[in-house]
Write a protein that holds these residues in place. Structure first.
Motif, short mmCIF file in Angstrom:
data_model
loop_
_atom_site.label_atom_id
_atom_site.label_comp_id
_atom_site.label_asym_id
_atom_site.label_seq_id
_atom_site.Cartn_x
_atom_site.Cartn_y
_atom_site.Cartn_z
N LEU A 68 47.81 77.10 -107.22
CA LEU A 68 49.20 77.41 -106.96
C LEU A 68 50.02 77.06 -108.20
N ASN A 69 50.91 77.95 -108.60
CA ASN A 69 51.84 77.67 -109.70
C ASN A 69 53.23 77.97 -109.16
N LEU A 70 53.83 76.96 -108.55
CA LEU A 70 55.08 77.11 -107.83
C LEU A 70 56.12 76.14 -108.38
N GLN A 71 56.77 76.55 -109.44
CA GLN A 71 57.78 75.70 -110.07
C GLN A 71 59.05 75.70 -109.23
N PRO A 72 59.73 74.62 -109.07
CA PRO A 72 59.58 73.33 -109.72
C PRO A 72 58.61 72.40 -109.02
N PHE A 73 57.97 72.85 -107.92
CA PHE A 73 56.98 72.02 -107.24
C PHE A 73 55.89 71.58 -108.20
N GLY A 74 55.35 72.52 -108.96
CA GLY A 74 54.33 72.21 -109.93
C GLY A 74 53.14 73.14 -109.83
N LYS A 75 52.13 72.84 -110.63
CA LYS A 75 50.90 73.62 -110.63
C LYS A 75 49.80 72.79 -109.97
N LEU A 76 49.23 73.35 -108.92
CA LEU A 76 48.20 72.66 -108.15
C LEU A 76 46.85 73.31 -108.42
N ARG A 77 45.88 72.50 -108.80
CA ARG A 77 44.53 72.98 -109.06
C ARG A 77 43.57 72.24 -108.15
N ILE A 78 42.66 72.97 -107.52
CA ILE A 78 41.66 72.38 -106.64
C ILE A 78 40.53 71.83 -107.51
N ASN A 79 40.24 70.54 -107.37
CA ASN A 79 39.12 69.95 -108.11
C ASN A 79 37.82 70.11 -107.35
N ARG A 80 37.84 69.76 -106.06
CA ARG A 80 36.63 69.93 -105.24
C ARG A 80 37.00 69.92 -103.77
N THR A 81 36.12 70.50 -102.98
CA THR A 81 36.30 70.55 -101.54
C THR A 81 35.02 70.10 -100.88
N GLU A 83 33.24 69.63 -97.03
CA GLU A 83 33.32 69.87 -95.58
C GLU A 83 32.83 68.62 -94.85
N LYS A 84 33.65 68.12 -93.94
CA LYS A 84 33.30 66.97 -93.10
C LYS A 84 33.21 67.44 -91.66
N HIS A 85 32.69 66.56 -90.79
CA HIS A 85 32.54 66.94 -89.38
C HIS A 85 33.88 67.16 -88.69
N ASN A 86 34.93 66.50 -89.17
CA ASN A 86 36.24 66.64 -88.52
C ASN A 86 37.25 67.44 -89.34
N GLY A 87 36.80 68.11 -90.40
CA GLY A 87 37.70 68.92 -91.20
C GLY A 87 37.26 69.01 -92.65
N ARG A 88 38.10 69.59 -93.45
CA ARG A 88 37.81 69.79 -94.87
C ARG A 88 38.65 68.82 -95.69
N VAL A 89 38.01 68.19 -96.69
CA VAL A 89 38.72 67.32 -97.62
C VAL A 89 38.82 68.08 -98.94
N THR A 90 40.05 68.29 -99.39
CA THR A 90 40.29 69.00 -100.64
C THR A 90 40.94 68.03 -101.62
N VAL A 91 40.30 67.85 -102.76
CA VAL A 91 40.86 66.99 -103.81
C VAL A 91 41.55 67.90 -104.81
N CYS A 92 42.82 67.64 -105.03
CA CYS A 92 43.64 68.50 -105.87
C CYS A 92 44.26 67.71 -107.01
N LYS A 93 44.64 68.44 -108.03
CA LYS A 93 45.42 67.88 -109.13
C LYS A 93 46.73 68.64 -109.17
N LEU A 94 47.83 67.90 -109.15
CA LEU A 94 49.15 68.51 -109.18
C LEU A 94 49.84 68.08 -110.47
N ARG A 95 50.20 69.08 -111.26
CA ARG A 95 50.90 68.80 -112.52
C ARG A 95 52.34 69.27 -112.38
N GLN A 96 53.26 68.34 -112.62
CA GLN A 96 54.69 68.65 -112.54
C GLN A 96 55.32 68.41 -113.89
#
Length: 114
Positions: A68-81, A83-96
């Motif tokens: 996502l590149n949504l200024q002024p919120f920032g640019k969000l990049r997914i580092n890794r995802t 899958e867990k038994h109760n949902g998905r864990v997504t590790v992101c990097k947000l640059r503002q």
């Protein structure tokens, strides 16, 4: 306090009248909707479905692994995802941007003109 249609009045309401409901640092959807109403000057009944739709679109985009590149919120990049038994864990990097302006006058003027 009388609220006029000026930008100063919107700033006064934003700073003085809004108190977060919880003492925690976590923002909930209700607080987000309230802040959008204050910042934009539109009615809550009009803002709530827009905020909910926006959150759904953002959630779906992140689930698809899209950046996502949504200024002024920032640019969000997914580092890794993971899958867990109760949902998905997504590790992101947000640059503002450090020079991003929090100028609300454009939003207030747009709300008044529209």
């Amino acid at each position: 306090m009388t609220i006029s249609s000026s930008t100063e009045a919107v700033d006064d309401v934003t700073e003085a009248a809004f108190e977060p409901e919880s003492a925690s640092n976590e923002m909930k959807k209700k607080e987000l909707v309230d802040l959008v109403v204050i910042r934009s000057g539109i009615k809550k009944k009009d803002a709530k479905p827009v905020v909910e739709a926006m959150l759904a679109v953002l959630g779906e985009s992140i689930a698809e692994g899209r950046e996502l590149n949504l200024q002024p919120f920032g640019k969000l990049r997914i580092n890794r995802t993971v899958e867990k038994h109760n949902g998905r864990v997504t590790v992101c990097k947000l640059r503002q941007s450090t020079n991003a302006s929090n100028d609300t006058s454009t939003l207030a003027e747009t709300a008044q003109d529209g």
